[in-house]
Design an enzyme around this catalytic site. Structure first.
Site, PDB file in Angstrom:
ATOM      1  CG  ASP A 144     -12.327   2.464   5.448  1.00 32.90           C
ATOM      2  OD1 ASP A 144     -13.381   3.064   5.221  1.00 32.90           O
ATOM      3  OD2 ASP A 144     -11.717   2.527   6.546  1.00 32.90           O
ATOM      4  CE  LYS A 145      -7.434   1.952  -3.494  1.00 27.59           C
ATOM      5  NZ  LYS A 145      -6.674   3.065  -4.114  1.00 27.59           N
TER       6      LYS A 145
END
Length: 322
Positions: A144-145
């Protein structure tokens, strides 16, 4: 088919599995939805790692349940549009066939809606121009970012396929450190299926209609109102750690999707209060990765300590507990 974009002789498919295909094999369902493409062609795409279902690489025999988000990037699809960008990379290991990268929080892995550039993929094209010939520029899995930590990236097609095989059969091992809200008494295993939330397509949720998901966790360090956990995954579902820990009542600190509203425990140390107010991401770090080298088979293991923001959080929790 919900959406397809032709680029030269190649196509990008992006759509949602309809509910009426519930229970079908992935290859059969996608062949039905990808008009003009045979089941054998779809099977080749799956084998090459060009198919992503809820951001995961499926097997041909996996089942669909309806509601899954599908992306298919046929070779060369859109890659001519990706721009090399001079974004620094923390390279832990490199040889002719692959890389291990320590991704910082905030770096998106792959271009997409809302993030057309400034991603890990753009950085790879700048530092490793030959990766343009590989699907997704050699990226075989994502973080995830706002999750930091270790990722593997292929530099050759043979390595790409080998790494995908290890991801699919779960022989590529990843360990995470997660700071959660609450005092966890002991380690445990969460075995609850995960699927896309039918009320909010951006979220995942525990659902009996979802895919098998198994998360193991143990206590690394316990504080007054928080716990640092070591987490290992048997499966690799989207947001798996975040969903499972929230499900058992210990959501990750800072998680904007599955976490609690900011709650400052009573009589908190000032350092902890400041750290919690300033921590703006899920407190999750991929600290260790182990795999067999996809070319020569050597077992390799790499580890990276917590990034500075999570170290600050741990120090604040320590100060609060002393």
């Amino acid at each position: 088919m919900n959406n397809s974009d032709a680029v030269g002789d190649s196509t990008k498919f992006e759509f949602t599995i309809p509910d009426q295909l519930y229970g079908q094999r992935v290859d059969k369902a996608l062949a039905t939805l990808c008009e003009g493409h045979s089941r054998s062609t779809v099977q080749t795409w799956i084998k090459q790692g060009l198919v992503s279902i809820d951001e995961e690489t499926p097997r041909q025999k996996d089942k669909v349940y309806g509601g899954e988000h599908v992306e298919i990037d046929v070779p060369e699809i859109r890659q001519g549009e990706w721009e090399p960008q001079n974004i620094s990379l923390d390279i832990v290991f490199e040889d002719d066939d692959m890389l291990v990268i320590n991704k910082p929080a905030g770096l998106v892995v792959h271009p997409g809606a809302g993030n057309p550039d400034g991603t890990l993929l753009n950085a790879l094209l700048y530092h490793f121009p030959n990766n343009r010939s590989l699907a997704r520029a050699g990226i075989v899995h994502r973080l995830d970012k706002d999750t930091s930590g270790l990722m593997v990236v292929a530099k050759s097609e043979a390595a790409r396929l080998g790494l995908i095989d290890q991801l699919v059969d779960h022989s590529l091992h990843r360990e995470y450190l997660a700071m959660v809200n609450g005092r966890v008494i002991s380690g445990n295993t969460v075995e609850e299926p995960i699927g896309r939330d039918k009320h909010d397509r951006r979220k995942m949720t525990v659902s009996m209609m979802g895919k098998e998901a198994v998360t193991h966790y143990r206590v690394d360090e316990r504080f007054r109102n928080h716990t640092l956990l070591r987490v290992q995954l048997e499966t690799g579902r989207t947001h798996q750690i975040r969903v499972h820990m929230a499900y058992v009542g210990f959501p990750l600190v800072g998680d904007p999707v599955y976490g609690r509203r900011l709650g400052i425990p009573a009589d908190s140390h000032p350092d902890l209060e400041a750290a919690l107010r300033s921590f703006r991401r899920q407190a999750l770090h991929a600290t260790r990765i182990e795999y067999q080298h996809p070319i020569h088979g050597e077992l390799q293991s790499w580890q990276r300590d917590l990034p500075e923001d999570m170290q600050t959080l741990v120090a604040a929790c320590t100060a609060d507990y002393e």
